[in-house]
Design an enzyme around this catalytic site. Structure first.
Site, short mmCIF file in Angstrom:
data_model
loop_
_atom_site.label_atom_id
_atom_site.label_comp_id
_atom_site.label_asym_id
_atom_site.label_seq_id
_atom_site.Cartn_x
_atom_site.Cartn_y
_atom_site.Cartn_z
N ASP A 49 -9.75 -13.94 -62.47
CA ASP A 49 -11.19 -13.72 -62.53
C ASP A 49 -11.79 -14.39 -63.76
OD1 ASP A 49 -13.52 -11.66 -61.54
OD2 ASP A 49 -13.54 -11.85 -63.72
N TYR A 54 -18.72 -17.00 -69.48
CA TYR A 54 -17.70 -16.70 -70.47
C TYR A 54 -17.51 -17.91 -71.38
CZ TYR A 54 -16.40 -12.68 -67.51
OH TYR A 54 -16.40 -11.51 -66.77
#
Length: 348
Positions: A49, A54
């Site tokens: 994931d 991010y």
């Protein structure tokens, strides 16, 4: 041996632990990230994931490189909605952004398809039909295999399932809620709704962003090399609560008396819930990953369940009246605010 589980009503099988990559492309150096990915592959973990935001996409780049040689082994999930750049359409859930974001994610990941694309969160005032149409088009083009929902309340899970049926596309295959021993609110509505509408549940933050590892002590300042000590925004607004730290300390003592680490206990507790398909464990170090995988062999007892229920009431958080500020409550919109609820705007 990993016991793979079907993800909801789909025919897709995933491992009970998902390798989370929030630290990749940031605090975790690439060489360490690649070792963790290779080790997870050797341990038969097949679910990984990441997200577009991010570390400004660097996590996707690292993940893409790490899984490249075994791409088809991995069920690769990423996300959209959040944005790290300014602009009215550089984020959200418009057709424009979804297509732009998926094309960019495919390049960062170095792959020609994404297995699961999640809505990272709900956008309260935006329509839901438009993004579903865009996702359906991307699935037909072969760029996506499935889609999922993260941080969606139960009524939105139901509405998305209804709209998918109406539009003639497959329903989402996964719901990704926050769920751990000290934050059990998703038990009330989100988990039962996901189960009813055929979504697998892939929970995140099973260790309460490290609180449930037992490394924090009640009444003491957090260590400088911890998420709380570094002033991480999300842990400070969600999991860094005195009640949670005290409960984590009691859980840690109980786990050790049972011959388990606090990490094993916390992860095993999440996976003990039959409504949960997989849980995301996001390591910063290789040692942390080793500790996460050990949870697959941990067996809990009715006494363990009773202890947790005594410490945190089913369907509630450890802190009375706690709400996550990143996912605010929608049910009161004052007339003085001048804000028009989205459903009124849509109806008019």
């Amino acid at each position: 041996m990993v016991e793979y589980r079907y993800l909801g009503r789909s025919a897709l099988k995933v491992s009970p632990i998902t390798l989370g990559s929030m630290m990749f492309g940031g605090p975790t150096p690439d060489d360490v990230a690649f070792r963790i990915i290779d080790k997870a592959r050797d341990q038969d973990i097949n679910f990984i994931d990441t997200a577009d935001v991010y570390h400004n996409g660097a996590s996707e780049v690292t993940v893409g490189k790490g899984i490249a040689k075994d791409r088809d082994h991995w069920v690769l999930a990423t996300k959209f909605v959040n944005s790290h750049v300014p602009g009215p359409n550089l984020g959200g859930q418009s057709r424009k952004w979804i297509i732009q974001n998926v094309e960019a994610a495919l390049k960062r990941l170095g792959t020609d398809y994404i297995d699961i694309l999640y809505f990272h969160r709900a956008v309260f005032d935006a329509p839901l039909e438009e993004p579903l149409r865009a996702i359906g088009d991307l699935i037909r083009q072969g760029k996506l295999r499935y889609f999922g929902l993260s941080n969606f309340r139960a009524w939105r899970i139901a509405e998305v399932a209804h709209l998918a049926d109406k539009l003639g596309i497959d329903r989402p295959v996964a719901s990704q809620p926050l769920y751990n021993i000290v934050t059990r609110t998703s038990e009330r509505e989100e988990l039962p709704a996901a189960n009813y509408y055929g979504l697998g549940v892939v929970t995140y933050s099973p260790l309460a962003r490290g609180v449930l590892t037992g490394k924090y002590r009640p009444g003491e300042e957090p260590g400088a090399d911890t998420r709380a000590g570094r002033g991480d925004k999300r842990i400070l607004e969600t999991e860094w609560r005195p009640e949670s730290v005290a409960i984590a300390h009691e859980i840690a003592e109980h786990a050790r008396a049972r011959g388990l680490t606090p990490t094993q206990f916390a992860l095993a507790w999440v996976l003990e819930n039959r409504l949960v398909t997989s849980t995301i464990a996001g390591p910063r170090t290789e040692e942390q990953w080793d500790g996460y995988v050990e949870a697959l062999s941990a067996k809990l007892t009715p006494e363990d369940e009773a202890l947790v229920n005594r410490l945190v009431t089913e369907g509630h958080a450890s802190t009375h009246r706690f709400n996550d500020p990143s996912h605010p409550i929608e049910g009161r919109v004052t007339r003085q605010s001048g804000v028009e609820p989205a459903f009124l705007r849509a109806r008019s």
